[in-house]
Design an enzyme around this catalytic site. Structure first.
Site, PDB file in Angstrom:
ATOM      1  N   LYS A 146     -12.031 -11.475   5.253  1.00  0.00           N
ATOM      2  CA  LYS A 146     -13.196 -11.096   6.001  1.00  0.00           C
ATOM      3  C   LYS A 146     -14.169 -10.332   5.225  1.00  0.00           C
ATOM      4  O   LYS A 146     -13.875 -10.058   4.063  1.00  0.00           O
ATOM      5  CB  LYS A 146     -12.754 -10.147   7.152  1.00  0.00           C
ATOM      6  CG  LYS A 146     -11.848  -8.850   6.412  1.00  0.00           C
ATOM      7  CD  LYS A 146     -11.247  -8.261   7.994  1.00  0.00           C
ATOM      8  CE  LYS A 146     -10.463  -6.739   7.434  1.00  0.00           C
ATOM      9  NZ  LYS A 146      -9.220  -7.092   6.762  1.00  0.00           N
TER      10      LYS A 146
ATOM     11  N   SER B 206      -8.080  -0.803   0.792  1.00  0.00           N
ATOM     12  CA  SER B 206      -8.947  -1.070   1.862  1.00  0.00           C
ATOM     13  C   SER B 206      -9.650   0.073   2.628  1.00  0.00           C
ATOM     14  O   SER B 206     -10.523   1.012   1.599  1.00  0.00           O
ATOM     15  CB  SER B 206      -8.410  -1.755   3.146  1.00  0.00           C
ATOM     16  OG  SER B 206      -9.209  -2.269   3.979  1.00  0.00           O
ATOM     17  N   HIS B 207      -9.664   0.321   3.726  1.00  0.00           N
ATOM     18  CA  HIS B 207     -10.187   1.497   4.191  1.00  0.00           C
ATOM     19  C   HIS B 207      -9.704   2.938   3.927  1.00  0.00           C
ATOM     20  O   HIS B 207      -9.988   3.995   4.553  1.00  0.00           O
ATOM     21  CB  HIS B 207     -10.558   1.159   5.742  1.00  0.00           C
ATOM     22  CG  HIS B 207      -9.428   1.039   6.585  1.00  0.00           C
ATOM     23  ND1 HIS B 207      -8.439  -0.210   6.125  1.00  0.00           N
ATOM     24  CD2 HIS B 207      -8.358   1.579   7.263  1.00  0.00           C
ATOM     25  CE1 HIS B 207      -7.369  -0.454   6.837  1.00  0.00           C
ATOM     26  NE2 HIS B 207      -7.269   0.930   7.441  1.00  0.00           N
TER      27      HIS B 207
ATOM     28  N   ARG C  57       0.894  -1.313  -0.059  1.00  0.00           N
ATOM     29  CA  ARG C  57      -0.134   0.244  -0.032  1.00  0.00           C
ATOM     30  C   ARG C  57       0.927   1.322  -0.045  1.00  0.00           C
ATOM     31  O   ARG C  57       1.800   1.432   0.712  1.00  0.00           O
ATOM     32  CB  ARG C  57      -0.814  -0.246   1.245  1.00  0.00           C
ATOM     33  CG  ARG C  57      -2.050  -1.023   1.057  1.00  0.00           C
ATOM     34  CD  ARG C  57      -2.987  -0.820   2.037  1.00  0.00           C
ATOM     35  NE  ARG C  57      -4.007  -2.070   2.353  1.00  0.00           N
ATOM     36  CZ  ARG C  57      -4.788  -2.454   3.128  1.00  0.00           C
ATOM     37  NH1 ARG C  57      -4.696  -1.675   4.221  1.00  0.00           N
ATOM     38  NH2 ARG C  57      -5.424  -3.484   3.234  1.00  0.00           N
TER      39      ARG C  57
ATOM     40  N   ASP D  56     -13.132  -1.935   0.315  1.00  0.00           N
ATOM     41  CA  ASP D  56     -13.110  -3.085  -0.513  1.00  0.00           C
ATOM     42  C   ASP D  56     -14.004  -4.085   0.177  1.00  0.00           C
ATOM     43  O   ASP D  56     -14.113  -5.168  -0.381  1.00  0.00           O
ATOM     44  CB  ASP D  56     -11.740  -3.412  -0.474  1.00  0.00           C
ATOM     45  CG  ASP D  56     -11.204  -3.906   0.722  1.00  0.00           C
ATOM     46  OD1 ASP D  56     -11.410  -3.389   1.920  1.00  0.00           O
ATOM     47  OD2 ASP D  56     -10.370  -4.950   0.818  1.00  0.00           O
TER      48      ASP D  56
ATOM     49  N   GLU E  33     -11.468  -9.913  13.943  1.00  0.00           N
ATOM     50  CA  GLU E  33     -10.622  -8.991  14.355  1.00  0.00           C
ATOM     51  C   GLU E  33     -11.009  -7.873  14.999  1.00  0.00           C
ATOM     52  O   GLU E  33     -12.031  -7.406  14.350  1.00  0.00           O
ATOM     53  CB  GLU E  33      -9.390  -8.604  13.337  1.00  0.00           C
ATOM     54  CG  GLU E  33      -8.648  -9.955  12.710  1.00  0.00           C
ATOM     55  CD  GLU E  33      -7.830  -9.381  11.517  1.00  0.00           C
ATOM     56  OE1 GLU E  33      -6.587  -9.144  11.942  1.00  0.00           O
ATOM     57  OE2 GLU E  33      -8.261  -9.119  10.530  1.00  0.00           O
TER      58      GLU E  33
ATOM     59  N   THR F 140      -2.141 -10.190  14.033  1.00  0.00           N
ATOM     60  CA  THR F 140      -3.020  -9.391  13.212  1.00  0.00           C
ATOM     61  C   THR F 140      -2.663  -9.873  11.643  1.00  0.00           C
ATOM     62  O   THR F 140      -1.385  -9.836  11.108  1.00  0.00           O
ATOM     63  CB  THR F 140      -2.654  -8.055  13.537  1.00  0.00           C
ATOM     64  OG1 THR F 140      -2.921  -7.654  14.574  1.00  0.00           O
ATOM     65  CG2 THR F 140      -3.356  -6.930  12.637  1.00  0.00           C
TER      66      THR F 140
ATOM     67  N   ASP G 276     -16.467  -0.982   4.508  1.00  0.00           N
ATOM     68  CA  ASP G 276     -15.247  -0.074   4.192  1.00  0.00           C
ATOM     69  C   ASP G 276     -14.832   0.018   2.502  1.00  0.00           C
ATOM     70  O   ASP G 276     -15.657  -0.762   1.791  1.00  0.00           O
ATOM     71  CB  ASP G 276     -14.047  -0.560   4.833  1.00  0.00           C
ATOM     72  CG  ASP G 276     -13.265  -1.882   4.261  1.00  0.00           C
ATOM     73  OD1 ASP G 276     -14.235  -2.826   3.585  1.00  0.00           O
ATOM     74  OD2 ASP G 276     -12.134  -2.232   4.327  1.00  0.00           O
TER      75      ASP G 276
ATOM     76  N   LYS H 217      -2.562  -6.737  -3.780  1.00  0.00           N
ATOM     77  CA  LYS H 217      -2.377  -7.794  -2.958  1.00  0.00           C
ATOM     78  C   LYS H 217      -2.649  -9.002  -3.780  1.00  0.00           C
ATOM     79  O   LYS H 217      -3.338  -9.299  -4.650  1.00  0.00           O
ATOM     80  CB  LYS H 217      -2.864  -7.927  -1.465  1.00  0.00           C
ATOM     81  CG  LYS H 217      -4.214  -8.289  -1.554  1.00  0.00           C
ATOM     82  CD  LYS H 217      -4.782  -8.343  -0.166  1.00  0.00           C
ATOM     83  CE  LYS H 217      -6.302  -8.674  -0.093  1.00  0.00           C
ATOM     84  NZ  LYS H 217      -6.702  -9.079   1.087  1.00  0.00           N
TER      85      LYS H 217
ATOM     86  N   ASP I 221     -14.570  -5.520   2.839  1.00  0.00           N
ATOM     87  CA  ASP I 221     -14.134  -6.789   3.907  1.00  0.00           C
ATOM     88  C   ASP I 221     -14.313  -6.221   5.636  1.00  0.00           C
ATOM     89  O   ASP I 221     -14.632  -7.111   6.366  1.00  0.00           O
ATOM     90  CB  ASP I 221     -12.750  -7.166   3.841  1.00  0.00           C
ATOM     91  CG  ASP I 221     -11.967  -6.350   4.013  1.00  0.00           C
ATOM     92  OD1 ASP I 221     -11.991  -5.066   4.051  1.00  0.00           O
ATOM     93  OD2 ASP I 221     -10.536  -6.556   3.560  1.00  0.00           O
ATOM     94  N   ARG I 222     -14.722  -5.092   5.723  1.00  0.00           N
ATOM     95  CA  ARG I 222     -14.974  -4.806   7.199  1.00  0.00           C
ATOM     96  C   ARG I 222     -16.227  -4.588   7.309  1.00  0.00           C
ATOM     97  O   ARG I 222     -17.193  -4.155   6.458  1.00  0.00           O
ATOM     98  CB  ARG I 222     -14.155  -3.456   7.338  1.00  0.00           C
ATOM     99  CG  ARG I 222     -12.651  -3.542   7.314  1.00  0.00           C
ATOM    100  CD  ARG I 222     -12.064  -2.346   7.770  1.00  0.00           C
ATOM    101  NE  ARG I 222     -10.470  -2.542   7.898  1.00  0.00           N
ATOM    102  CZ  ARG I 222      -9.604  -1.928   8.626  1.00  0.00           C
ATOM    103  NH1 ARG I 222     -10.188  -0.884   9.551  1.00  0.00           N
ATOM    104  NH2 ARG I 222      -8.167  -2.173   8.727  1.00  0.00           N
TER     105      ARG I 222
END
Ligand code: G16
Length: 542
Positions: free
Chosen positions: A375, A112-113, A21, A278, A362, A343, A276, A125, A280-281
């Site tokens: 996730k 991501s976020h 990232r 992408d 998580e 993590t 979020d 990734k 996953d959250r």
């Protein structure tokens, strides 16, 4: 025609907690993307003629990188690439597409976020054939390769039209542009009682889902509004935008404050949720109550049997080390294994593949199960909806009953963002040095019981991961954990995770900050955060 292009290595392409990232301009340096993509392919074996999945969260630079990755995949010898229409695939949907099509692996483009836009963040990734993030052995090989790369291969061809569904030829490689939502929606329907949830909406249940102008908009609209019949408008900010509308697509109490405020208001809907960048959250808020991600994991694990996909019970529960111990007591009661990992979702992959864990979670707002190997924000929201439809009780009652039964883990994470990297490393090094001497030390009213630097031995493949966070455990079961984030793109982010277990239901009504005050003070005393970082307050408290 395949072109071989000479290049020189970049020294900073080490994947972090979840891939590489960096800021967009950083990725836009000559050959920066090409070097990393070639390093991925050079680190893999046996993919000739096989299928690769490519998709991203639609953020700025997504389309350009997809074209490069497609042309490099063709040059590398993949037989077929499945790519989401418009270059879109949420991270869990990409995981599903990889699994469903038995693909060799996938490239997911997301930060991501983190915010998006011409000067904001981008990420790449690699996911392996089980649909999950590449394990450290692969990310380390990719990094090693980036340091010595001297050429990359790419086909010379026009761009693929990403907006048209169908099959196209790219210099002998088949490119299939697929509907990003269809397979995922079908998977969700196979796991949850859609009839019961739809009936709940028909009976007037009100919900607000904030897609934060990010990738879950189309998924949530197709599932929650179209299939489950929630009123149009239930999903807000539903159009994925390259810059997420200028917002930070992080579903926490700071960046989803509007939703939080609405959920605390007099006319709040029954259920509030967000996802979020992408997808996953997840963020879960009931009428008048925020559910911490750690509590959400415990609650979902305790109630998962109410959903058809989990009616057979759970094989085990896994959580990352900084996540609160709330799920541990659920595992104990269910009589199933509890696994504590570093993590990073990648550490759950082996446990899920081996059938040791069914549900994982998580503190960083991630929950998921063995249905994919990432996730999954929309999944978590749907499991909550299924539980609500089955129990017919408000979120608040379900949560308080859970605490009464299992005890409450007061929990908060304090983030100090964009601090000087040397200061952050110095803080962690100083803590590490005094670990051995800490047990028995009094800090205010607290006494240190144990202190260590968390290391994980993967029970499936025996791999070891060291230095995964400094844990300071106090007598009575409270703890403070210190770690540096592996997902930031500027400076360092110090995360301080603070937790206190309270078994007595009479003491479950405190404000979190009040319940954790002693521990917050102890964290400052032990680490000297203010002195070392110059910060008196965290930037974000979740
Ligand atoms: C990633 C990882 C998660 C991790 C989170 C925070 O999430 O997949 O496993 O918990 O980062 O990591 P860190 O504390 O190192 O910043 P995401 O949603 O950013 O892909």
């Amino acid at each position: 025609m395949i072109q071989t292009v000479a290049t020189t290595p970049y020294a900073d392409q080490k994947p972090g907690t979840s891939g590489l990232r960096k800021k967009v301009p950083h990725f836009q340096q000559p050959n920066y993307v090409q070097n990393f993509v070639q390093a991925i392919f050079d680190s893999l074996e046996g993919f000739a003629g096989k299928t690769l999945v490519i998709g991203g969260d639609g953020r700025y630079f997504n389309r350009e990188v997809i074209q490069i990755a497609l042309k490099m995949a063709a040059a590398a010898g993949f037989g077929r690439v499945l790519v989401g229409r418009g270059g879109i695939l949420s991270t869990p949907a990409a995981s599903n597409v990889i699994r469903k099509n038995r693909a060799f692996g996938g490239i997911i483009l997301s930060a991501s976020h983190n915010p998006g836009g011409p000067t904001e963040d981008f990420g790449i990734k690699y996911n392996i054939g089980n649909g999950g993030p590449a394990p450290e052995r692969i990310t380390e090989a990719i990094y090693a390769r980036t340091k010595e790369i001297d050429e990359y291969r790419i086909v010379d061809a026009p761009d693929v039209d990403l907006d048209k569904l169908g099959s196209f030829d790219l210099e002998g490689m088949k490119v299939e542009v697929i509907d990003p939502v269809a397979d995922y929606a079908e998977l969700m329907e196979s796991l949850f009682d859609f009839d019961a949830i739809a009936a709940m909406f028909r009976d007037g249940f009100r919900m607000s889902f904030d897609a934060m102008s990010a990738v879950t908009g189309p998924y949530a609209q197709a599932i929650i509004e179209t299939r489950l019949g929630a009123p149009v408008g239930t999903v807000r900010n539903a159009t994925p935008l390259p810059d997420f509308g200028g917002h930070h697509p992080d579903p926490n109490l700071v960046h989803a404050k509007e939703l939080y405020d609405a959920m605390m208001g007099a006319d709040a809907p029954d259920f509030g949720a967000a996802s979020d960048g992408d997808g996953d959250r997840n963020l879960i808020i009931g009428k008048g109550i925020f559910v911490t991600p750690s509590d959400s994991l415990a609650l979902l694990a305790a109630n998962a049997h109410l959903a058809p996909g989990y009616s057979g019970g759970l094989a085990g529960i896994a959580r990352s080390m900084p996540t609160s111990g709330a799920a541990d007591r659920v595992a104990e009661k269910l009589g199933v294994g509890l696994y504590e990992t570093p993590t990073g979702w990648k550490f759950f992959g082996n446990l899920l593949d081996a059938g040791m864990a069914t549900i994982c979670g998580e503190e960083s707002a991630g929950t998921g199960s063995n249905h994919v190997r990432e996730k999954d924000g929309v999944w978590a929201v749907l499991l909550w909806l299924n539980v609500l439809a089955a129990r017919k009780e408000p979120v608040k009652d379900i949560v308080t009953k859970h605490w009464a039964e299992y005890g409450r883990n007061y929990y908060a994470r304090h983030d100090y963002e964009g601090i000087d990297s040397d200061a952050a490393n110095g803080l962690v090094a100083a803590l590490r040095e005094k670990l051995k001497a800490l047990p028995g030390t009094k800090v205010g009213p607290l006494t240190v019981a144990e202190a260590d630097d968390f290391a994980y031995l993967d029970p499936v493949d025996g791999s070891e991961s060291k230095h995964q966070g400094i844990r300071i455990l106090f007598e009575g079961g409270s703890r403070v954990v210190f770690r540096l984030s592996g997902t930031g793109t500027s400076g360092a982010t110090l995360r301080v995770y603070i937790e206190r277990f309270e078994p007595d239901p009479a003491k479950h009504g405190m404000e979190t900050a009040e319940a954790l005050a002693d521990l917050i003070a102890a964290a400052e005393t032990l680490a000297g955060i203010r002195e070392r970082t110059g910060r008196a307050e965290p930037d974000v408290i979740t």
